[in-house]
Design a protein around this motif. Structure first.
Motif, mmCIF file in Angstrom:
data_model
loop_
_atom_site.group_PDB
_atom_site.id
_atom_site.type_symbol
_atom_site.label_atom_id
_atom_site.label_comp_id
_atom_site.label_asym_id
_atom_site.label_seq_id
_atom_site.Cartn_x
_atom_site.Cartn_y
_atom_site.Cartn_z
ATOM 1 N N UNK B 572 0.862 -1.182 0.000
ATOM 2 C CA UNK B 572 0.000 0.000 0.000
ATOM 3 C C UNK B 572 0.899 1.232 0.000
ATOM 4 N N UNK B 573 0.330 2.408 -0.184
ATOM 5 C CA UNK B 573 1.097 3.645 -0.122
ATOM 6 C C UNK B 573 0.713 4.376 1.151
ATOM 7 N N UNK B 574 1.716 4.927 1.849
ATOM 8 C CA UNK B 574 1.413 5.677 3.074
ATOM 9 C C UNK B 574 1.649 7.148 2.824
ATOM 10 N N UNK B 575 0.707 8.001 3.219
ATOM 11 C CA UNK B 575 0.859 9.428 2.955
ATOM 12 C C UNK B 575 0.797 10.260 4.221
ATOM 13 N N UNK B 576 0.416 9.659 5.335
ATOM 14 C CA UNK B 576 0.199 10.461 6.540
ATOM 15 C C UNK B 576 1.341 10.310 7.534
ATOM 16 N N UNK B 577 1.603 11.382 8.274
ATOM 17 C CA UNK B 577 2.539 11.310 9.389
ATOM 18 C C UNK B 577 1.760 10.994 10.637
ATOM 19 N N UNK B 578 2.212 9.998 11.360
ATOM 20 C CA UNK B 578 1.571 9.677 12.627
ATOM 21 C C UNK B 578 2.629 9.673 13.715
ATOM 22 N N UNK B 579 2.201 9.343 14.900
ATOM 23 C CA UNK B 579 3.113 9.282 16.021
ATOM 24 C C UNK B 579 3.440 7.821 16.299
ATOM 25 N N UNK B 580 4.743 7.527 16.449
ATOM 26 C CA UNK B 580 5.152 6.138 16.662
ATOM 27 C C UNK B 580 4.438 5.543 17.870
#
Lengths: 249, 643
Positions: B572-580
């Motif tokens: 899949x493609x990831x586009x969002x920044x999240x928190x580890x």
């Protein structure tokens, strides 16, 4: 270089996180692969040292020599004392390598590999109840502390023999500066001795951990396993050194 | 140099929005980082700084040789300049520039969250930095190493090279070797053991493959030079006789040990650049790489044969017909896998929809220029020819075509290609074009005439020459070429610095490439992949976005799709920044202990210098003190939990 392996040895994801196991491609622990890579590199290190020793074999201009009789006042070299001509008894240099003594230390070092195997086995089977009627000897066989210390003591004994050997060579007039044989011999065996020293310190650290909290479980088995890999490697290198430097004349 | 890199990539506003919340900034976050991307960035900045140093050295060398009987520097300073130029470019520029890409890319390309041993990775970088500074500092005191980058003993023994110059070199190289070895164990483990589910060895991107081969070359070649350096150190500091000809020593011992390392080293320098070109060419040709398997096998073949050709550096010493013949044949053989690669790159471009970006131009330049260098290399694989060329400028021309035309061109292409991934912004294509053409023209103008001056008999390493030998024009051309390259370098530095703030914003998939590193935001979040992707072919992102491009490639069936990790999902493609922390991904703690461990290690080695200043007690105090501090910081490092 011992640094690299020591750091690699403890830099694990899994340590202290038994509940969170990382996915690995091979199913093996990272540290085990790193130690094998390290051993591969060490092979080349000792190969370079041993080849240099062999290249310089017989090229020394002055004695003492490893297997030959020599004379302090002339360039005479001979295979036996009788063949050495025109040398006053005070100036005779006997062959410097003492094979019987080094055979003893070699035996001790090789036996330490057995102790290392038993140490690893003891950590692996820790928690398994001993058979009914187990005696002193059974308890000893199952004690990782005993075998770790035994391995370390045998390693230290080997080092004791080596320092005795080095000192007696110096007394007989062979130092690292004397001739090519001295330079290459002391550097090669000294490098091996340094590796044994690092191994003994590693074993003593494991022993200390074992005394403090007891080595047990999968992560601890790995901790002993990688030390065992290193230790066996150092032993194998000594077999090569003992054969090529001491036994083959 | 670490502080120049201080602005965190996350501070620039990017297309992906704000950077991960847990991300730290400031100098401390760089000193204590164990993140492979930040360490890669540190390598990149440091190595580029050394590139400027090495470039200035080259510039002064060329100024001196611009005219006959040059008076710019003295013979002694000239010796230091050519020694440091070679040493800097090999050990402080090209190897660490490659290491910057190893660090940054390998985990991203194989779908991992970090390298196998993050703190060991930080340790490698700090050892490199301190070792590099240790070697460069003596330039300012006129005591820089002066024995050539190959440091031939017995020339470098105390008898012929007293003073601290060679001490800095021999100790510095020993330190840098520790850095390379530690990093190599790390990357071998990472590549063997940390590939995402489905990322089989024969699906790894070619850059990772070439890096994998290079790590094996490193661990097998570096011990040889380590031992050669140990002998030299012992000779210089403790009076052993390894290189003492009067005592019966072999004058070729050093040469053999050095080149057993030195020739694999050549492939250590070039294979990563080959890998970068193999990423760039398919992307901008919109075609999968031609002959992937053959590319991998020829890389392995090069690595393998690379250990059997070292004595072609020594044809002139008179090894005898047998040795000359064997090494000559092995050297000719190694041209085959290398030639295969050239043809595969051309076939990759053949019939593709080529986009001439700056990165693509650099990659094509690598193919063209390396071929020239490769052909002159095959020329002196023949001993009789080599006898004419040894120690002339012809050799200088040859290895600059492979190292500048090959390695540097490939690495520059890699920088333009991966800059958007590292910073979230593109470098300026307009300035980049100027940079490329100045480098390309300047490079050819500098090094092509050296073929002629070499054929006319101009020896290497001479600091001046007389008029009337037919060398004037060629030397003048070479110097003008270096000036043009210098202009290109200035433009590059400007572009590199400026684009960080004002470059066009880049999406995660900045170029429409097919490998895993482009399926995550630019710059990547600290955890890299929120969910590890399950890989089913060589170009997973093209499978997702342009399935028609990979229709001809092998794909695995659904059985290989078995998800073995709770974090893994289909590609899949990831586009969002999240928190580890929100994602439940444990991240390693930042720690400064590897830095201190590295510092004390380097200080411990530098204590040796005081022996030659006749301050033996000082030397002993420094070495024992630092050894204790080293063990202390190592103990602190090993006993603190990673994450």
């Amino acid at each position: 270089m011992a640094t690299a392996v020591a750091t690699a040895g403890h830099d694990s994801h899994a340590e202290g996180h038994g509940e969170h196991v990382h996915y690995t491609s091979t199913g093996l622990e990272n540290r085990k692969i790193a130690v094998w890579a390290f051993i591969g590199s060490e092979c080349m290190l000792f190969a370079s040292l041993i080849s240099t020793y062999l290249i310089y074999k017989g090229r020394s201009r002055v004695g003492p020599w490893p297997h030959e009789w020599g004379c302090k006042t002339s360039a005479a070299v001979a295979k036996t004392r009788e063949l050495l001509q025109g040398c006053s008894p005070a100036d005779v240099m006997k062959p410097i390598l003492d094979i019987p003594v080094t055979s003893q230390s070699t035996f001790v070092l090789l036996m330490s590999s057995l102790a290392m195997v038993l140490a690893l086995a003891a950590v692996e089977t820790k928690g398994t109840p001993l058979p009914a009627g187990a005696g002193w000897w059974d308890r000893c066989l199952a004690s990782s502390k005993f075998w770790l210390m035994a391995t370390a003591v045998m390693g230290a004994t080997f080092l004791g023999y080596q320092s005795y050997e080095f000192t007696s060579f110096v007394h007989e007039g062979l130092t690292i500066k004397t001739n090519l044989f001295g330079s290459s011999f002391f550097t090669l065996t000294g490098f091996h001795g340094a590796h044994v020293t690092a191994g003994v310190l590693w074993l003593l650290t494991l022993f200390a951990i074992d005394v403090k909290r007891g080595l047990k479980g999968k992560t601890d088995v790995l901790l002993v396993d990688i030390c065992a890999l290193y230790w066996h490697f150092v032993d194998v290198v000594w077999i090569a050194i003992f054969t090529l430097i001491y036994l083959i004349q | 140099m670490a502080t120049t890199a201080a602005p965190a990539p996350g501070q620039t506003p990017t297309a992906g929005g704000s950077y991960a919340a847990g991300e730290q900034t400031g100098i401390w976050s760089w000193l204590a980082t164990v993140d492979h991307k930040r360490i890669g960035t540190l390598y990149l900045w440091t190595a580029l700084s050394f590139f400027i140093v090495g470039g200035i050295e080259a510039f002064i060398i060329r100024l001196q040789l611009m005219r006959p009987n040059g008076q710019v520097v003295s013979a002694e300073v000239y010796n230091q300049l050519f020694t440091m130029h070679g040493t800097t470019m090999v050990f402080l520029v090209i190897m660490p520039l490659s290491a910057a890409f190893f660090n940054y890319l390998i985990p991203l390309q194989i779908g991992a969250r970090d390298v196998a041993f993050p703190r060991l990775n930080a340790f490698s970088y700090w050892v490199y930095l301190f070792g590099g500074v240790f070697m460069t500092i003596p330039i300012f005191f006129g005591a820089a190493p002066n024995g050539g980058w190959f440091g031939y003993a017995p020339l470098t023994t105390m008898q012929f090279s007293g003073g601290l110059n060679i001490d800095f070199w021999v100790i510095g190289l020993q330190i840098l070797g520790i850095s390379s070895l530690a990093a190599a164990f790390n990357f071998i483990t990472t590549i063997i053991n940390m590939r995402a589910p489905g990322m089989t060895l024969m699906r790894m991107p070619i850059f990772t493959w070439m890096s994998f081969i290079v790590q094996f070359l490193l661990i097998l070649a570096f011990p040889a030079i380590t031992i050669a350096l140990v002998f030299l150190q012992f000779d210089r500091f403790f009076g052993t006789q390894f290189y003492e000809i009067a005592a019966g020593a072999d004058p070729l011992l050093w040469q053999h040990l050095f080149w057993v390392f030195g020739h694999p080293e050549v492939y250590i320098l070039i294979l990563p650049a080959f890998g970068l070109a193999s990423e760039i060419l398919p992307t901008f040709s919109k075609k999968p790489l031609f002959g992937y398997n053959v590319m991998v096998y020829s890389g392995i073949m090069i690595g393998f044969l690379g250990f059997g050709v070292w004595a072609h550096h020594m044809f002139a010493v008179g090894m005898g017909a047998t040795a000359d013949t064997i090494f000559s044949m092995a050297t000719m053989l190694i041209g085959i896998p290398t030639g295969v690669k050239i043809f595969n790159w051309i076939a990759t471009m053949w019939g593709g929809q080529i986009r001439f970006t700056v990165a693509m131009k650099f990659a094509i330049a690598l193919v063209a220029l390396f071929t020239i260098g490769g052909i002159s290399g095959v020329m002196h694989s023949s001993p009789p020819t080599d006898l004419q060329q040894t120690d002339t400028y012809f050799i200088v021309a040859h290895f600059h075509y492979v190292l500048f035309g090959g390695s540097i061109m490939g690495i520059m292409g890699g920088i333009y290609f991966y800059y958007p991934k590292m910073t979230g912004r593109y470098m300026s294509e307009k300035i980049g074009n100027w940079h490329f053409w100045l480098f390309f023209i300047g490079m050819n103008l500098t090094f092509f005439p050296m073929h002629f001056s070499g054929m006319l008999g101009m020896p290497r390493r001479i600091y001046s020459y007389d008029v009337g030998q037919g060398w004037e024009t060629f030397n003048f051309q070479s110097t003008i070429g270096v000036m043009i390259q210098g202009l290109g370098l200035i433009l590059f530095v400007y572009n590199f610095l400026k684009s960080k703030k004002t470059g066009a914003v880049a999406p995660g998939d900045a170029w429409g490439a097919g490998t895993l590193e482009w399926s995550i935001p630019s710059p990547p979040p600290e955890y890299n992949f929120a969910q590890l992707p399950v890989v089913t072919s060589r170009y997973p992102l093209w499978d997702l976005k342009h399935p028609e491009m990979t229709a001809g490639l092998a794909h695995s069936g659904p059985d290989a799709m078995t998800v073995t990790d709770s974090h893994a999902t289909p590609m899949h493609e990831e586009t969002e920044y999240k928190n580890a922390a929100d994602l439940g991904i444990p991240m390693p703690f930042p720690t400064i202990k590897p830095l201190f461990t590295a510092l004390f290690l380097v200080l411990m080695f530098s204590g040796l210098l005081f022996i030659h200043l006749d301050l033996f007690p000082v030397a002993l105090t420094i070495m024992i003190g630092c050894a204790a501090a080293f063990v202390g910081s190592l103990y602190g490092w090993l006993t603190s939990p990673l994450e």
